[in-house]
Scaffold this motif. Structure first.
Motif, mmCIF file in Angstrom:
data_model
loop_
_atom_site.group_PDB
_atom_site.id
_atom_site.type_symbol
_atom_site.label_atom_id
_atom_site.label_comp_id
_atom_site.label_asym_id
_atom_site.label_seq_id
_atom_site.Cartn_x
_atom_site.Cartn_y
_atom_site.Cartn_z
ATOM 1 N N MET A 141 0.835 -1.200 0.000
ATOM 2 C CA MET A 141 0.000 0.000 0.000
ATOM 3 C C MET A 141 0.878 1.261 0.000
ATOM 4 S SD MET A 141 -2.742 1.330 2.835
ATOM 5 C CE MET A 141 -1.445 1.402 4.036
ATOM 6 N N LEU A 142 1.925 1.275 0.830
ATOM 7 C CA LEU A 142 2.836 2.421 0.869
ATOM 8 C C LEU A 142 3.580 2.584 -0.454
ATOM 9 C CD1 LEU A 142 4.278 2.037 4.460
ATOM 10 C CD2 LEU A 142 2.970 3.965 3.598
ATOM 11 N N ASP A 143 3.979 1.468 -1.061
ATOM 12 C CA ASP A 143 4.651 1.518 -2.350
ATOM 13 C C ASP A 143 3.750 2.165 -3.402
ATOM 14 O OD1 ASP A 143 6.522 0.898 -4.490
ATOM 15 O OD2 ASP A 143 5.187 -0.762 -4.987
ATOM 16 N N GLU A 144 2.486 1.789 -3.411
ATOM 17 C CA GLU A 144 1.544 2.363 -4.379
ATOM 18 C C GLU A 144 1.380 3.859 -4.149
ATOM 19 O OE1 GLU A 144 -1.924 -0.078 -3.866
ATOM 20 O OE2 GLU A 144 -1.042 -1.768 -4.952
ATOM 21 N N LEU A 145 1.264 4.261 -2.887
ATOM 22 C CA LEU A 145 1.135 5.690 -2.570
ATOM 23 C C LEU A 145 2.382 6.459 -3.000
ATOM 24 C CD1 LEU A 145 -0.331 8.064 -1.119
ATOM 25 C CD2 LEU A 145 0.869 7.345 0.946
ATOM 26 N N LEU A 146 3.561 5.936 -2.680
ATOM 27 C CA LEU A 146 4.798 6.622 -3.039
ATOM 28 C C LEU A 146 4.991 6.663 -4.552
ATOM 29 C CD1 LEU A 146 7.169 5.243 -0.270
ATOM 30 C CD2 LEU A 146 6.292 7.575 -0.473
ATOM 31 N N SER A 147 4.641 5.589 -5.236
ATOM 32 C CA SER A 147 4.759 5.572 -6.697
ATOM 33 C C SER A 147 3.864 6.637 -7.318
ATOM 34 C CB SER A 147 4.385 4.192 -7.254
ATOM 35 O OG SER A 147 5.320 3.236 -6.842
ATOM 36 N N GLU A 148 2.668 6.775 -6.776
ATOM 37 C CA GLU A 148 1.752 7.807 -7.271
ATOM 38 C C GLU A 148 2.324 9.206 -7.031
ATOM 39 O OE1 GLU A 148 -2.560 9.528 -5.934
ATOM 40 O OE2 GLU A 148 -2.320 7.354 -5.947
ATOM 41 N N MET A 149 2.874 9.426 -5.836
ATOM 42 C CA MET A 149 3.457 10.730 -5.521
ATOM 43 C C MET A 149 4.682 11.008 -6.390
ATOM 44 S SD MET A 149 3.040 10.682 -1.376
ATOM 45 C CE MET A 149 3.524 12.376 -1.065
ATOM 46 N N GLU A 150 5.513 9.989 -6.604
ATOM 47 C CA GLU A 150 6.698 10.161 -7.446
ATOM 48 C C GLU A 150 6.301 10.427 -8.897
ATOM 49 O OE1 GLU A 150 9.593 7.304 -4.751
ATOM 50 O OE2 GLU A 150 8.555 6.452 -6.480
ATOM 51 N N ALA A 179 9.779 -12.779 7.307
ATOM 52 C CA ALA A 179 10.372 -13.155 6.013
ATOM 53 C C ALA A 179 9.580 -12.537 4.863
ATOM 54 C CB ALA A 179 10.420 -14.670 5.868
ATOM 55 N N ASP A 180 8.271 -12.528 4.972
ATOM 56 C CA ASP A 180 7.432 -11.950 3.939
ATOM 57 C C ASP A 180 7.589 -10.418 3.911
ATOM 58 O OD1 ASP A 180 5.596 -12.397 1.850
ATOM 59 O OD2 ASP A 180 3.919 -11.802 3.143
ATOM 60 N N ILE A 181 7.689 -9.800 5.072
ATOM 61 C CA ILE A 181 7.869 -8.351 5.166
ATOM 62 C C ILE A 181 9.196 -7.950 4.525
ATOM 63 C CG2 ILE A 181 8.277 -6.448 6.784
ATOM 64 C CD1 ILE A 181 6.232 -7.859 8.656
ATOM 65 N N ALA A 182 10.227 -8.746 4.756
ATOM 66 C CA ALA A 182 11.564 -8.444 4.204
ATOM 67 C C ALA A 182 11.557 -8.452 2.676
ATOM 68 C CB ALA A 182 12.580 -9.430 4.726
ATOM 69 N N LYS A 183 10.613 -9.150 2.076
ATOM 70 C CA LYS A 183 10.519 -9.225 0.612
ATOM 71 C C LYS A 183 9.589 -8.143 0.047
ATOM 72 C CE LYS A 183 11.214 -14.175 0.714
ATOM 73 N NZ LYS A 183 10.569 -15.482 0.604
ATOM 74 N N GLY A 184 9.114 -7.252 0.903
ATOM 75 C CA GLY A 184 8.194 -6.204 0.465
ATOM 76 C C GLY A 184 8.850 -5.206 -0.462
ATOM 77 N N PRO A 185 8.031 -4.442 -1.187
ATOM 78 C CA PRO A 185 8.570 -3.448 -2.120
ATOM 79 C C PRO A 185 9.315 -2.335 -1.390
ATOM 80 C CG PRO A 185 6.193 -3.219 -1.913
ATOM 81 C CD PRO A 185 6.583 -4.444 -1.153
#
Length: 189
Positions: A141-150, A179-185
């Motif tokens: 979700m944060l990746d999507e928000l940051l990508s939109e802002m960028e 382990a799953d969190i570490a693979k996050g965007p």
């Protein structure tokens, strides 16, 4: 002895860099955010609303400065304004090239205005420290928000993508999902 000390220090720095390359590979699938991996040997936390600490934080020589908008800030609005002003005022200073600056936001799972924390640090910070991350979906979700802002920053395409530094050991659920969190965007450490 001076020459020997210099050679030893140079060798130690070289070994540290080699070990870093071996052990600190980016775990993220968002590779471009992690291409310029940094050493984080020392991390200095600074309350976002404290002018005295903000004015001195780049002089301490830490690898990473974390401008805290979570617990250490008494007035969140004042803290956001001061962090934004600090980042704008220091963006061209030589110390900024050597020091990573992250903004610690409020937890995504909280009722606090974490979106406003991101907006206040977006244009000047290298990334964001995310507390109490429990699932990879929060990072997506944060990746999507940051990508939109960028994407909206068409006037400056040379800004590297923001990194995310999740703190994934604050809740039992997070530890189970680490382990799953570490693979996050965008996750770089």
């Amino acid at each position: 002895f001076g020459i020997i000390r210099q050679k030893v220090a140079s060798y130690q720095k070289y070994r540290c860099q080699q070990l870093f390359k071996l052990t600190c590979r980016p775990l993220s699938t968002f590779a471009s955010a992690c291409d310029n991996a940094r050493l984080r040997r020392s991390v200095h936390f600074v309350p976002g609303d404290n002018d005295k600490f903000l004015s001195k934080c780049l002089d301490v020589g830490a690898d990473t400065i974390v401008l805290d908008l979570e617990y250490s800030v008494k007035d969140k609005i004042d803290g956001r304004d001061k962090v934004n002003a600090f980042l704008s005022a220091t963006k061209n200073e030589p110390e900024r090239r050597q020091t990573e600056v992250l903004v610690r936001i409020n937890p995504v799972s909280s009722d606090e205005s974490w979106q406003e924390d991101i907006e206040s640090g977006f244009e000047g910070a290298d990334g964001f420290m995310i507390p109490k991350v429990e699932t990879k979906q929060e990072l997506i979700m944060l990746d999507e928000l940051l990508s939109e802002m960028e994407g909206k920053m068409v006037f400056n395409k040379n800004i590297p993508p923001k990194v995310l530094l999740p703190i994934a050991t604050e809740t039992p659920t997070a530890v189970l999902n680490i382990a799953d969190i570490a693979k996050g965007p965008r996750v770089c450490a």
